[in-house]
Design a protein around this motif. Sequence first.
Motif, short mmCIF file in Angstrom:
data_model
loop_
_atom_site.label_atom_id
_atom_site.label_comp_id
_atom_site.label_asym_id
_atom_site.label_seq_id
_atom_site.Cartn_x
_atom_site.Cartn_y
_atom_site.Cartn_z
N VAL A 172 0.85 -1.20 0.00
CA VAL A 172 0.00 0.00 0.00
C VAL A 172 0.88 1.24 0.00
O VAL A 172 1.82 1.35 0.81
CB VAL A 172 -0.93 0.02 1.23
N ALA A 173 0.59 2.17 -0.89
CA ALA A 173 1.30 3.45 -0.94
C ALA A 173 0.31 4.58 -0.66
O ALA A 173 -0.73 4.67 -1.31
CB ALA A 173 1.95 3.66 -2.30
N PHE A 174 0.62 5.39 0.33
CA PHE A 174 -0.18 6.57 0.65
C PHE A 174 0.58 7.77 0.09
O PHE A 174 1.72 8.01 0.48
CB PHE A 174 -0.34 6.71 2.17
N CYS A 175 -0.06 8.53 -0.80
CA CYS A 175 0.62 9.63 -1.49
C CYS A 175 -0.06 10.96 -1.16
O CYS A 175 -1.29 11.06 -1.19
CB CYS A 175 0.59 9.43 -3.00
N SER A 176 0.74 11.97 -0.86
CA SER A 176 0.24 13.33 -0.62
C SER A 176 0.84 14.24 -1.68
O SER A 176 2.07 14.34 -1.79
CB SER A 176 0.63 13.80 0.78
#
Length: 301
Positions: A172-176
């Motif tokens: 899982v990649a959380f990107c801002s």
Amino acid sequence: IKSHPYVEGVKLTLHVGISAGPLTCLSITRARPAGQRQRSEFIVAGPPLERISIAEPLAGPGETVCSPEVWAHVKDYFDGSEPSLRNQVAMRDKAAGYVKLDALLVEEDEVVDAPKMSLMSSTVELLKPYDVELIAPFVPRAFERILRSKHATATFVEHGKHAKAEIRQLTVAFCSFHGLNVAVEPQRTEDLVSCVDWAVRNYDGSINKFIVDDKGTLAVIVFGLPTSVHENAATRCLAAIRLLQENLPSLSMSCWVGVTTAKTFCGAVGARRRMEYTVMGDSVNLAARLMNACETCAGGA
């Protein structure tokens, strides 16, 4: 929540933040080559989402806190009091005008004429091919097979049990994303969605969702979901993130990214009338925290 079956050692609580006001709503179809499955995103942005981020932390377990805009509409129906700052002392200045809802002053049916809950018809209402084509771009791949099956109904999510909830190895990649104001820049938002989709699609990953809140524009990217399983999912994810970060400067944007690999819940959650396919768990929360930690890192990932 109070009537939820009791589990030893676990106490469920709920706290709520409410805001109101104008929103920007965007329906964006990702640009893809002819013949490839089209995908669309529905994104909302605007000041109410930013105010929710103030109201929600001010609410303790079992409490509801509303923004000044909401209080102006409901003050004749509720007692209200100043929220307790607890550990939110840093929010003292932002909390001005926010109200904790207390006792309801009138009978519930005087506030709203709530429709009675009704079960969905047991009659199978087949979706027309035209309906399927309109809906399909917004539906995750894990659900599309159900949508296009001969058993699909106008409320096809009742067949969500076929897209079973499960614990599986996911990256899982959380990107801002930074350098974008979704509420006033629809074309640049469309450019960003297309760029993320291009990078993730190149390595057979999935965009689970786009979110716009006080932290900016976020995306949750997942590798290893059903229909796109690879032994090297983590490597594929990192390659997609590298490709994304290399191309974002051309849009005058940048991003922070947190990545985790672990056994993670994925599946359909919600009620019969509205469900979503999502991922959740400690590894997802950790990816979000790692993303936020990028503020102190030079590399942004």
